[in-house]
Design an enzyme around this catalytic site. Structure first.
Site, PDB file in Angstrom:
ATOM      1  N   ASP A 162       0.861  -1.187   0.000  1.00  0.00           N
ATOM      2  CA  ASP A 162       0.000   0.000   0.000  1.00  0.00           C
ATOM      3  C   ASP A 162       0.906   1.249   0.000  1.00  0.00           C
ATOM      4  OD1 ASP A 162      -1.677   2.118   0.546  1.00  0.00           O
ATOM      5  OD2 ASP A 162      -2.650   1.167   2.274  1.00  0.00           O
ATOM      6  N   GLU A 221      29.588   8.573   4.223  1.00  0.00           N
ATOM      7  CA  GLU A 221      29.545   7.154   4.588  1.00  0.00           C
ATOM      8  C   GLU A 221      29.911   6.319   3.385  1.00  0.00           C
ATOM      9  OE1 GLU A 221      27.671   3.146   4.952  1.00  0.00           O
ATOM     10  OE2 GLU A 221      27.454   4.654   3.398  1.00  0.00           O
ATOM     11  N   CYS A 238      26.104   8.656   9.423  1.00  0.00           N
ATOM     12  CA  CYS A 238      25.463   9.909   8.982  1.00  0.00           C
ATOM     13  C   CYS A 238      25.905  11.121   9.801  1.00  0.00           C
ATOM     14  CB  CYS A 238      23.948   9.780   9.088  1.00  0.00           C
ATOM     15  SG  CYS A 238      23.317   8.343   8.246  1.00  0.00           S
ATOM     16  N   SER A 249      17.594   0.685  14.930  1.00  0.00           N
ATOM     17  CA  SER A 249      18.074   2.025  14.559  1.00  0.00           C
ATOM     18  C   SER A 249      17.103   3.094  15.057  1.00  0.00           C
ATOM     19  CB  SER A 249      18.318   2.144  13.059  1.00  0.00           C
ATOM     20  OG  SER A 249      17.128   2.253  12.330  1.00  0.00           O
ATOM     21  N   HIS A 284      18.342  14.865  11.606  1.00  0.00           N
ATOM     22  CA  HIS A 284      18.767  13.894  10.605  1.00  0.00           C
ATOM     23  C   HIS A 284      17.535  13.062  10.231  1.00  0.00           C
ATOM     24  CE1 HIS A 284      20.661  10.718   8.503  1.00  0.00           C
ATOM     25  NE2 HIS A 284      20.472   9.821   9.460  1.00  0.00           N
ATOM     26  N   LYS A 317       9.155  10.321  15.322  1.00  0.00           N
ATOM     27  CA  LYS A 317       9.138   9.406  16.486  1.00  0.00           C
ATOM     28  C   LYS A 317      10.063   9.924  17.578  1.00  0.00           C
ATOM     29  CE  LYS A 317       8.366   5.079  13.934  1.00  0.00           C
ATOM     30  NZ  LYS A 317       7.651   4.009  14.588  1.00  0.00           N
ATOM     31  N   SER A 368      24.518   6.258  12.860  1.00  0.00           N
ATOM     32  CA  SER A 368      24.372   4.929  13.448  1.00  0.00           C
ATOM     33  C   SER A 368      25.703   4.415  13.959  1.00  0.00           C
ATOM     34  CB  SER A 368      23.827   3.969  12.401  1.00  0.00           C
ATOM     35  OG  SER A 368      22.499   4.268  12.120  1.00  0.00           O
TER      36      SER A 368
HETATM   37  N1  CAA Z   1      -0.722   3.089   5.839  1.00  0.00           N
HETATM   38  C1  CAA Z   1      -0.107   3.854   6.756  1.00  0.00           C
HETATM   39  N2  CAA Z   1       0.928   3.396   7.527  1.00  0.00           N
HETATM   40  C2  CAA Z   1       1.331   2.129   7.336  1.00  0.00           C
HETATM   41  C3  CAA Z   1       0.722   1.301   6.398  1.00  0.00           C
HETATM   42  C4  CAA Z   1      -0.359   1.815   5.609  1.00  0.00           C
HETATM   43  N3  CAA Z   1      -0.999   1.075   4.704  1.00  0.00           N
HETATM   44  N4  CAA Z   1       1.344   0.099   6.433  1.00  0.00           N
HETATM   45  C5  CAA Z   1       2.312   0.177   7.376  1.00  0.00           C
HETATM   46  N5  CAA Z   1       2.296   1.408   7.916  1.00  0.00           N
HETATM   47  C6  CAA Z   1       3.188   1.945   8.949  1.00  0.00           C
HETATM   48  C7  CAA Z   1       3.452   0.971  10.068  1.00  0.00           C
HETATM   49  O1  CAA Z   1       2.409   0.984  11.035  1.00  0.00           O
HETATM   50  C8  CAA Z   1       4.753   1.522  10.612  1.00  0.00           C
HETATM   51  O2  CAA Z   1       4.491   2.659  11.384  1.00  0.00           O
HETATM   52  P1  CAA Z   1       5.103   2.782  12.869  1.00  0.00           P
HETATM   53  O3  CAA Z   1       6.584   2.628  12.714  1.00  0.00           O
HETATM   54  O4  CAA Z   1       4.689   4.126  13.297  1.00  0.00           O
HETATM   55  O5  CAA Z   1       4.510   1.671  13.644  1.00  0.00           O
HETATM   56  C9  CAA Z   1       5.473   2.040   9.351  1.00  0.00           C
HETATM   57  O6  CAA Z   1       4.456   2.142   8.356  1.00  0.00           O
HETATM   58  C10 CAA Z   1       6.531   1.080   8.839  1.00  0.00           C
HETATM   59  O7  CAA Z   1       5.966  -0.182   8.734  1.00  0.00           O
HETATM   60  P2  CAA Z   1       6.815  -1.470   9.136  1.00  0.00           P
HETATM   61  O8  CAA Z   1       7.465  -1.253  10.459  1.00  0.00           O
HETATM   62  O9  CAA Z   1       5.982  -2.682   8.947  1.00  0.00           O
HETATM   63  O10 CAA Z   1       7.895  -1.371   7.963  1.00  0.00           O
HETATM   64  P3  CAA Z   1       9.092  -2.296   7.590  1.00  0.00           P
HETATM   65  O11 CAA Z   1       9.303  -3.415   8.535  1.00  0.00           O
HETATM   66  O12 CAA Z   1       8.857  -2.658   6.175  1.00  0.00           O
HETATM   67  O13 CAA Z   1      10.385  -1.322   7.683  1.00  0.00           O
HETATM   68  C11 CAA Z   1      11.817   0.399   8.375  1.00  0.00           C
HETATM   69  C12 CAA Z   1      10.385   0.013   8.034  1.00  0.00           C
HETATM   70  C13 CAA Z   1      12.256  -0.388   9.621  1.00  0.00           C
HETATM   71  C14 CAA Z   1      11.885   1.858   8.637  1.00  0.00           C
HETATM   72  C15 CAA Z   1      12.726   0.020   7.166  1.00  0.00           C
HETATM   73  O14 CAA Z   1      12.361   0.790   6.055  1.00  0.00           O
HETATM   74  C16 CAA Z   1      14.185   0.230   7.438  1.00  0.00           C
HETATM   75  O15 CAA Z   1      14.835  -0.598   8.042  1.00  0.00           O
HETATM   76  N6  CAA Z   1      14.754   1.375   6.971  1.00  0.00           N
HETATM   77  C17 CAA Z   1      16.101   1.720   7.231  1.00  0.00           C
HETATM   78  C18 CAA Z   1      16.197   2.284   8.615  1.00  0.00           C
HETATM   79  C19 CAA Z   1      17.229   3.282   8.688  1.00  0.00           C
HETATM   80  O16 CAA Z   1      17.360   4.101   7.828  1.00  0.00           O
HETATM   81  N7  CAA Z   1      18.017   3.203   9.725  1.00  0.00           N
HETATM   82  C20 CAA Z   1      19.176   4.018   9.765  1.00  0.00           C
HETATM   83  C21 CAA Z   1      19.063   5.033  10.727  1.00  0.00           C
HETATM   84  S1  CAA Z   1      20.312   6.300  10.731  1.00  0.00           S
HETATM   85  C22 CAA Z   1      20.944   6.425   9.252  1.00  0.00           C
HETATM   86  O17 CAA Z   1      20.494   7.196   8.459  1.00  0.00           O
HETATM   87  C23 CAA Z   1      22.083   5.554   9.019  1.00  0.00           C
HETATM   88  C24 CAA Z   1      23.365   6.245   9.202  1.00  0.00           C
HETATM   89  O18 CAA Z   1      23.782   6.744  10.248  1.00  0.00           O
HETATM   90  C25 CAA Z   1      24.220   6.310   8.009  1.00  0.00           C
END
Ligand code: CAA
Length: 407
Positions: A51, A101, A133, A223, A255, A264, A326
């Site tokens: 979705d 990075e 980052c 993360s 960031h 959050k 991170s």
């Molecule tokens: N409508 C609205 N919202 C929906 C939805 C829909 N149809 N379906 C799902 N959602 C919501 C969920 O409820 C959830 O919201 P909450 O977190 O508020 O509960 C959100 O969408 C995400 O859903 P999931 O948790 O099921 O998603 P996922 O398991 O597929 O993964 C993620 C999400 C964990 C963010 C993933 O994209 C990820 O791992 N991303 C990378 C994370 C990241 O960037 N970490 C690094 C941090 S720092 C950095 O930038 C690195 C650095 O230092 C270099």
């Protein structure tokens, strides 16, 4: 009468030490660059049977930039830096700090390529910084220290990254590409950075990239909690360092690996401080990042550029900037926006850059993704980018770049 009891010698008035005004140092200019292509997350959602609201609302992202085959952190960083140099010249620049990075070489600093492409003077020190980052903010802090010792100098900070995760993983929609060039100086045009900073480090395996990988490994859930811990920890440290009260900060920029992460964390901080949470206060700073995707070291600074470009009411106000890398390191600094910042911002420029990106199909993006790793194998890259500099390819194992003649 002991020596200590001798009356102090009256100093002639002209020898009294002059009352030192605290030096105002901070962000004099910021310019942004991004990749040539864009992948709309609606298209990825359709391909993956997800979705689209999960991306737009759930993670708070609309699209991400994808570099052309002849673009990388050097070309994006140089494009952003060119805008700064075109406006301000090179006078006083004796330091170039390149934070990333996604470095293209384990030894040579990407900033040395930029130094050559921009024709910067030879009497310049150049170095690359790394801590996921967070590196861009570390570079700005080092720059502020250099200016404090040598106020006539200016430091060019470049933060540039290509955020790459494996395809078909949860992190795939949170990729991106972009660069920020930041000119740090005394008596800055945009934002004076205040001396107190809140810092926080914890050894966490939330995101990392071993030397044999071109894509990051990430524990997305961890993360989020590590980021929140770093934000609240940095806030508490800022308070301990004599930082301002929450009520005295009009805007926060974070960031933004994905914009929901910032929301959050900010919600947690408001609970911690005991103040109401108003998510609309963060929205302006999300405007560009929702489109570029994660730009790692550049993300916070692209958020700041959006805030300064699009919010007209910041003159004389205090803002806070939170950086997270991170692994993990967090830092929270505050700054006072200069009263006439609107005369110096680059309004409309980033919107035009984002709108000019060339859309990719999911298949075309994945093909580019598969060939995106830095390599020592000789290769010629096709001419695609419309940016001022391009990655020509690898010859004799070394990377080569050239000016395209385009602005
Ligand atoms: N409508 C609205 N919202 C929906 C939805 C829909 N149809 N379906 C799902 N959602 C919501 C969920 O409820 C959830 O919201 P909450 O977190 O508020 O509960 C959100 O969408 C995400 O859903 P999931 O948790 O099921 O998603 P996922 O398991 O597929 O993964 C993620 C999400 C964990 C963010 C993933 O994209 C990820 O791992 N991303 C990378 C994370 C990241 O960037 N970490 C690094 C941090 S720092 C950095 O930038 C690195 C650095 O230092 C270099």
């Amino acid at each position: 009468m002991t020596a200590q009891q001798q009356p102090a010698q009256q100093q002639p008035a002209q020898q009294q030490p002059a009352q030192q005004q605290p030096l105002s140092v901070g962000i004099h200019d910021i310019a942004i660059a991004t990749g040539h292509h864009v992948l709309e997350l609606d298209d990825l959602a359709e391909r993956l049977g997800v979705d689209p609201a999960k991306y737009h609302v759930g993670i708070g992202q609309d699209a991400f930039s994808v570099p052309a085959p002849d673009e990388d952190i050097v070309t994006m960083g140089a494009a952003a830096a060119k805008e700064v140099i075109d406006r301000h010249g090179v006078e006083g620049i004796r330091t170039v700090l390149f934070a990333t990075e996604s470095g293209v070489d384990q030894s040579k600093a990407a900033g040395v390529y930029v130094h050559g492409l921009l024709g910067l003077p030879q009497n310049v020190r150049v170095v690359e910084l790394k801590q996921a980052c967070y590196g861009g903010t570390a570079a700005v802090q080092l720059a502020l220290g250099i200016i404090a010792r040598a106020p006539h100098e200016r430091v060019l900070v470049i933060a540039a990254d290509v955020a790459r995760y494996d395809v078909d993983t949860a992190a795939e929609p949170t990729q991106g590409a972009g660069a920020a060039a930041i000119l740090v100086s005394a008596d800055p045009d945009l934002v004076e950075i205040e001396p107190a900073a809140g810092v926080f480090t914890a050894d966490v395996d939330d995101f990392w990239r071993p030397n044999d990988r071109s894509t990051a490994l990430v524990d997305g859930r961890l993360s989020v909690s590590a980021y929140v811990d770093a934000f609240v920890g940095a806030w508490d440290d800022l308070a301990a360092q004599g930082g301002p009260a929450y009520e005295d900060i009009v805007r926060f920029v974070h960031h933004q690996p994905f914009t929901k992460m910032a929301l959050k964390a900010h919600r947690k901080l408001t609970q911690h401080v005991g103040v109401p949470f108003d998510e609309s206060e963060l929205a302006t700073g999300f405007t560009y990042n929702r489109q570029t995707g994660n730009t790692y070291t550049a993300s916070l600074w692209i958020g700041l550029a959006a805030l300064l470009d699009l919010d007209d009411d910041l003159g004389g106000e205090r803002i806070a900037l939170f950086s997270y890398g991170s692994g993990s390191v967090g830092e929270l600094v505050t700054g006072i926006v200069r009263p006439d910042y609107r005369d110096h911002r680059r309004q409309g420029r980033v919107g035009a850059l984002l709108a000019a990106r060339v859309p990719l199909s999911v298949d075309a993006y994945r093909e580019l993704h598969a060939s995106g790793a830095a390599t020592s194998v000789d290769v010629e890259r096709p001419r695609v980018t419309a940016a001022p500099y391009r990655f020509v390819g690898v010859r004799g194992g070394a990377r080569h770049y050239e000016a395209t003649g385009q602005d």
